[in-house]
Enzyme design. Structure first.
Site, short mmCIF file in Angstrom:
data_model
loop_
_atom_site.label_atom_id
_atom_site.label_comp_id
_atom_site.label_asym_id
_atom_site.label_seq_id
_atom_site.Cartn_x
_atom_site.Cartn_y
_atom_site.Cartn_z
N ASP A 1 0.80 -1.11 -0.17
CA ASP A 1 0.27 -0.02 0.02
C ASP A 1 0.95 1.19 -0.23
OD1 ASP A 1 -2.22 1.88 0.19
OD2 ASP A 1 -3.24 1.08 1.82
N GLU B 1 -10.48 6.95 4.70
CA GLU B 1 -9.49 6.61 5.53
C GLU B 1 -9.59 7.23 6.82
OE1 GLU B 1 -5.60 5.87 3.28
OE2 GLU B 1 -6.34 6.03 1.69
C1 BGC Z 1 -5.03 3.21 0.44
C2 BGC Z 1 -5.38 2.12 -0.62
C3 BGC Z 1 -5.02 2.68 -2.13
C4 BGC Z 1 -3.88 3.65 -2.34
C5 BGC Z 1 -3.67 4.23 -3.41
C6 BGC Z 1 -3.85 4.11 0.30
O1 BGC Z 1 -3.62 5.12 1.08
O2 BGC Z 1 -5.05 2.63 1.66
O3 BGC Z 1 -6.60 1.55 -0.51
O4 BGC Z 1 -5.42 1.61 -3.08
O5 BGC Z 1 -3.78 4.65 -1.12
O6 BGC Z 1 -4.55 5.41 -3.63
C1 BGC Z 2 -3.43 10.17 -2.24
C2 BGC Z 2 -4.26 8.74 -1.66
C3 BGC Z 2 -3.47 7.84 -0.52
C4 BGC Z 2 -3.11 8.78 0.38
C5 BGC Z 2 -2.37 7.97 1.32
C6 BGC Z 2 -3.22 10.99 -0.71
O1 BGC Z 2 -2.51 12.07 -1.10
O2 BGC Z 2 -3.84 10.99 -2.89
O3 BGC Z 2 -4.34 8.02 -2.99
O4 BGC Z 2 -4.51 7.10 -0.25
O5 BGC Z 2 -2.47 9.69 0.03
O6 BGC Z 2 -1.85 8.85 2.71
#
Ligand code: BGC
Ligand code: BGC
Length: 709
Positions: free
Chosen positions: A308, A507
């Site tokens: 991830d 998240e």
């Molecule tokens: C998320 C994932 C996601 C990734 C890419 C992460 O923060 O936990 O689910 O696929 O970002 O955007």
């Molecule tokens: C991204 C997301 C990712 C996240 C993780 C963001 O800046 O756009 O895709 O899941 O950071 O911390």
């Protein structure tokens, strides 16, 4: 004539090339093509295949500038570092954010990679298309998974997967970081809405259907690679706090968390994404037990394991199990991570891997193995033959599926409580007042992962039918519909429809430890119930929300709309006005109080009775069951519509070992559509191994049966 000659020459040339370069020969089996290509690659080129970079790193002047692709960074990332895959993190869109611009951007990147790689290896491009092609303005946004769970209908994740794959491929995207296969065991968790609810059988069937939809019968130039994520245990963080440690027994790991992953892999999921958190104190990214023994050994997975976001580095900076970044890289690769979603610093990652291999701290074979998996996927997707998207077709594909989105949203909406008089709005409610900003602001109904990572940004707009729009579309002639942001002193109306909910988030930002409604929304509901008029509360939220008794018990009706997507407003309106009888059933337990969670229905004895049980959902008609029979292969039951309007109904069959006092668990489900007075025999299949014991007792509603062979 000339054209035929040209074609013949081209064909001859490519055949000649294929003869000297067997990896370009489409007649050869993928394994052979991979081996041939791998043999030609340098270690640096192989390491590039293990590296995934966020596209914003290649855009504009710096990391967070979404300006045009920057030649200097293209050279560093794609030419010098040989990076094999890119992603758009949530919101990392081209400007302008149109389907054509997406296709042009991915085509430009692909062209660059192909012309600057010695062996002409195409790139994979990944996004989180978790409810449609949701980063693109104007795309059809499907209901988030939690609402699809309430439909208990696998045709939705299947068809949505198909439509989403076409939309992605039309914009040059070949890898979808979906479906989520996490279990929604704790509604306080910010990613609860990305799950299919708390039941492993429901989640398994939905995940498998979505994988099949995204990937099609076999991967090819019309499909995308699916990702079951986040392996494993991510859905049970302590306290419902995103990325906190998960404390789970091995029985829970195997019995609750594993089945959706297993189902997704059986359906063919090409990739697996790792849990950002830790399980019983061990970060998943460093767990050979989970990523190698369980995933490769027990489950037999042969595809790509991707980290991830920045999680290899986080072994050092967050989990602190690695003293240096180099150690973090070694631990992750040794545990079984194939591709690192780096996502910023390509050189940092590639130089660490190169150094590890050269110093003998990481076997070169591990790099070969991971690179081979990435190359195999590129061959399977037909990327060597068809690396580009047709920008002309992008717009139609991205905006397709609105009818499907509407049907899914309609079928998800769950009537939690009703006085039996106020809904459907009709004769008795000739003057309806819609209250609350969320009725005309689509942000809440779209949820997180919509244009922006945290949901639709304030300065952006995307096509959506709000609840107010939807109600205007269906309001019956001769009745009145008005809107007010707040509750007027003395509402001049026969009924109030008050739209409340949570702001969109993703998240950790979406964690809600108290399961409370935002204060302003609660105040609105309280004022509305104090007006003395019948109040219909419509809730836009990705989880159960605890509404204080003094307010909740005074509602005339309580409608759960989940995060119903771009067509959601029309779906809500259809239910409110009775064009559709509600048929959603809760895919989770709705607790009386936040202090009671986690309390999924299959884990007894944690707290008192829930407010609404798993599977709860009212209808405008009534259904009755009779003639329940069960074998080890199927449950058969007759369902009758005993009410006055047509309706559809999900039938849920639960089982427990005979003589056991443990809670009965969902083992199969299915759906019927019935006219008033109509009845139908429904046969629900029981896949092998689904029943918990040789002799079980089955129940559907109040009917019980024991299995007979
Ligand atoms: C998320 C994932 C996601 C990734 C890419 C992460 O923060 O936990 O689910 O696929 O970002 O955007
Ligand atoms: C991204 C997301 C990712 C996240 C993780 C963001 O800046 O756009 O895709 O899941 O950071 O911390």
């Amino acid at each position: 004539m000339r054209k035929t000659l040209l074609m013949a020459l081209l064909l001859a040339a490519s055949t000649a090339l294929a003869q000297t370069h067997p990896y370009l020969d489409t007649r050869l089996p993928v394994e052979q093509r991979v081996q041939d290509l791998l043999n030609r690659m340098t270690l640096e080129e192989k390491v590039g295949q293990l590296t995934q970079i966020n596209v914003q790193r290649l855009m504009g002047r710096d990391e967070w500038d979404r300006g045009p692709l920057n030649p200097e960074w293209l050279d560093r990332i794609l030419a010098k570092q040989h990076v094999g895959s890119l992603l758009s993190g949530g919101g990392a869109a081209p400007q302008p954010n149109t389907p054509e611009a997406w296709a042009r951007m991915t085509n430009d990147l692909q062209r660059y990679a192909l012309t600057h790689s010695r062996l002409k290896i195409p790139i994979l491009y990944g996004v989180d298309a978790v409810h449609g092609h949701n980063n693109v303005i104007g795309a059809t946004m499907f209901p988030h998974n939690i609402g699809l769970g309430a439909t208990f209908d696998t045709k939705f994740p299947h068809q949505i997967g198909e439509v989403t794959a076409r939309a992605l491929r039309a914009t040059g995207i070949t890898w979808n970081f979906a479906p989520d296969a996490d279990m929604g065991r704790d509604p306080r968790w910010g990613r609860f809405y990305e799950t299919w609810g708390e039941d492993p059988v429901l989640a398994s069937e939905m995940v498998a259907a979505n994988v099949r939809g995204l990937q099609g019968p076999a991967l090819g130039p019309d499909s995308v690679a699916a990702t079951v994520k986040h392996f494993i245990g991510y859905g049970s963080p302590v306290g419902g706090k995103d990325r906190a440690d998960a404390r789970i027994t091995s029985a829970q790991l195997r019995g609750v968390h594993l089945p959706p992953f297993q189902a997704g892999l059986t359906a063919g999921a090409a990739t697996v994404m790792v849990n950002s958190g830790s399980v019983n104190g061990v970060p998943a990214h460093a767990s050979g037990e989970l990523l190698t023994n369980l995933l490769r050994g027990d489950l037999g997975f042969r595809g790509i394991t991707v980290s991830d976001w920045e999680d290899v580095r986080k072994l050092q900076t967050v989990h602190k199990v690695a003293p240096t970044y180099r150690d973090a890289v070694r631990m992750a690769l040794a545990a079984g991570v194939d591709v690192s979603m780096v996502p910023h610093d390509a050189e940092g990652f590639t130089s660490a891997v190169l150094d590890l291999v050269k110093s003998g701290d990481l076997p070169a074979g591990r790099v070969d193995e991971a690179a081979a998996r990435v190359l195999a996927l590129k061959f399977r997707l037909g990327l060597f033959e068809q690396p580009f998207a047709d920008a002309q077709k992008a717009s139609a594909a991205v905006t397709a599926g609105t009818d499907l989105a509407l049907r899914a949203a309609r079928q998800s909406i769950t009537l939690l409580a009703s006085d039996g008089r106020t809904l459907p709005l009709g004769e008795r409610a000739r003057r309806v007042l819609v209250v609350g900003e969320r009725a005309r602001d689509p942000r809440s109904q779209l949820g997180g992962w919509t244009i922006g990572w945290q949901g639709l940004p304030k300065n952006e707009d995307t096509r959506a039918i709000t609840i107010l729009d939807g109600m205007k579309q269906v309001v019956p002639k001769g009745t009145q519909l008005r809107y007010s942001a707040g509750v007027p002193g003395q509402p001049d109306a026969d009924a109030l429809v008050v739209v409340v909910g949570e702001p969109p988030h993703a998240e950790g930002e979406a964690d809600n430890p108290t399961l409370a409604l935002p204060a302003a929304d609660l105040a609105l509901l309280r004022e509305a119930t104090a007006s003395g008029k019948p109040v219909v509360a419509v809730l836009l939220a990705g989880r159960p929300i605890v509404i204080p008794d003094d307010v909740r018990t005074r509602l005339a009706a309580f409608v759960m709309a989940y995060l119903p997507g771009s067509e959601g407003g029309r779906a809500v309106a259809d239910v409110l006005y009775g064009n559709t009888s509600p048929s959603g059933r809760l895919p989770f337990t709705w607790p009386m109080a936040a202090a009671h969670v986690p309390a999924p229905y299959d884990e007894p004895g944690r707290s008192g009775a829930p407010l609404y049980a798993f599977g709860h959902g009212l209808s405008y008609t009534t259904f009755a069951y009779r003639d329940l029979r069960a074998t080890r292969d199927a449950v058969t039951v007759t369902v009758a519509n005993t009410g006055r309007v047509a309706g559809s109904h999900s039938v849920l069959a639960f089982a427990r070992p005979q003589g056991s006092t443990s809670p009965a668990r969902l083992v199969t489900f299915g759906r019927v559509v019935l006219q008033p007075g109509e009845s139908r025999v429904l046969t629900l299949a029981l896949p092998l191994g689904r029943l918990p014991a040789p002799n079980v007792s089955i129940h559907v509603g109040d009917l019980h049966a024991t299995t007979i062979d």
